[in-house]
Motif scaffolding. Structure first.
Motif, short mmCIF file in Angstrom:
data_model
loop_
_atom_site.label_atom_id
_atom_site.label_comp_id
_atom_site.label_asym_id
_atom_site.label_seq_id
_atom_site.Cartn_x
_atom_site.Cartn_y
_atom_site.Cartn_z
N HIS A 125 -2.94 -73.94 -1.68
CA HIS A 125 -3.20 -75.41 -0.81
C HIS A 125 -3.37 -74.90 0.73
O HIS A 125 -3.50 -76.08 1.55
N GLN A 179 2.27 -81.92 5.39
CA GLN A 179 1.70 -82.34 4.42
C GLN A 179 1.71 -81.72 3.10
O GLN A 179 1.98 -81.96 2.11
N GLY A 180 1.77 -80.31 3.44
CA GLY A 180 1.98 -79.40 2.40
C GLY A 180 3.44 -79.41 1.80
O GLY A 180 3.57 -79.33 0.60
N CYS A 181 4.33 -79.58 2.63
CA CYS A 181 5.81 -79.76 2.15
C CYS A 181 5.91 -80.97 1.56
O CYS A 181 6.53 -80.93 0.31
N ALA A 182 5.40 -82.08 1.96
CA ALA A 182 5.37 -83.37 1.20
C ALA A 182 4.97 -83.16 -0.23
O ALA A 182 5.29 -83.80 -1.11
N ARG A 183 4.06 -82.47 -0.50
CA ARG A 183 3.35 -82.32 -1.85
C ARG A 183 4.05 -81.20 -2.82
O ARG A 183 4.32 -81.35 -3.72
N LEU A 184 4.58 -80.06 -1.87
CA LEU A 184 5.13 -78.84 -2.74
C LEU A 184 6.53 -78.80 -2.74
O LEU A 184 7.04 -78.13 -3.62
N LYS A 191 11.49 -83.33 1.75
CA LYS A 191 10.08 -83.84 1.58
C LYS A 191 10.15 -85.19 2.58
O LYS A 191 9.04 -85.72 3.19
N GLN A 195 7.62 -85.75 5.54
CA GLN A 195 6.64 -87.20 5.48
C GLN A 195 6.84 -87.90 6.88
O GLN A 195 5.97 -88.49 7.70
#
Length: 217
Positions: A125, A179-184, A191, A195
């Motif tokens: 990602h 955004q990567g942390c919010a997804r993963l 999280k 965000q």
């Protein structure tokens, strides 16, 4: 001592014990709420997880934003730029403390291995956006040594414009990471923090766009 007096004293002692127990339970609950709970079934995220990688990388990313913000506050008298710089420095210093505190809680290193690529925790990602810092192996949006030196030497309007440009690139990189942390990421508190970073930094990007327009005319 009369029986009635002993009964009264006993009631007082019992009441105090109940109150003390309630305070202890309340404090324990508050401490538990302040901690970022790990994913179900494990005590803490592993060292190679998105949770740990984001905490390390964003702590370093935030540190540069704090440093640039303190630099520009000494290079201009403009109240709007100084106010923005103060807000960014204060917010990101607090968030950095949270990220490093979680790494302590998880008993994980605060600094990534020298062999680990920046943003490696994003895996497939990973964004290719990196700006000028990409050539030096920096995370997205990070300013280079030459850019930091130029900011430290600039004054007045020139310092304001350079800071706003550098911080715009920095925020864009930070949004990509968050955004990567919010997804993963798997830790709920992390999280939510990620965000929140996305929302706040996108709002500041809009603000800085207008401030740049005013100063580049």
């Amino acid at each position: 001592m009369s029986r009635s007096l002993w009964q009264a004293l006993g009631a007082v002692v019992f009441a105090l014990a109940v109150v003390a127990g309630a305070v202890t339970v309340t404090r324990a609950a508050s401490a538990s709420d302040a901690r970022p709970a790990a994913a179900p079934g494990r005590a803490s995220p592993p060292g190679d997880s998105a949770d740990a990688g984001f905490a390390r990388d964003m702590a370093a990313h935030h540190q540069q934003a704090v440093e640039m913000s303190f630099v520009v506050r000494d290079r201009t008298d403009d109240p709007d730029v100084r106010r923005l710089a103060y807000d960014i420095a204060n917010t990101q210093a607090n968030q950095r403390g949270m990220l490093l505190g979680w790494l302590d809680l998880w008993e994980l290193p605060k600094i990534a291995s020298p062999d680990a690529p920046p943003m490696g925790w994003l895996g497939g990602h990973r964004s290719h956006a990196g700006g000028a810092g990409a050539a030096e192996g920096l995370m997205p949006g990070m300013a280079t040594r030459a850019q930091l030196k130029a900011l430290g030497e600039a004054k007045g309007r020139a310092a304001e414009v350079l800071y706003l440009r550098l911080m715009t690139a920095h925020h864009k990189g930070g949004v990509t990471m968050a955004q990567g942390c919010a997804r993963l990421c798997t830790v709920g508190a992390e999280k939510r923090l990620a965000q929140g970073m996305v929302d706040a930094q996108e709002a500041e990007l809009n603000l800085m766009e207008g401030m740049l327009r005013e100063r580049e005319q």
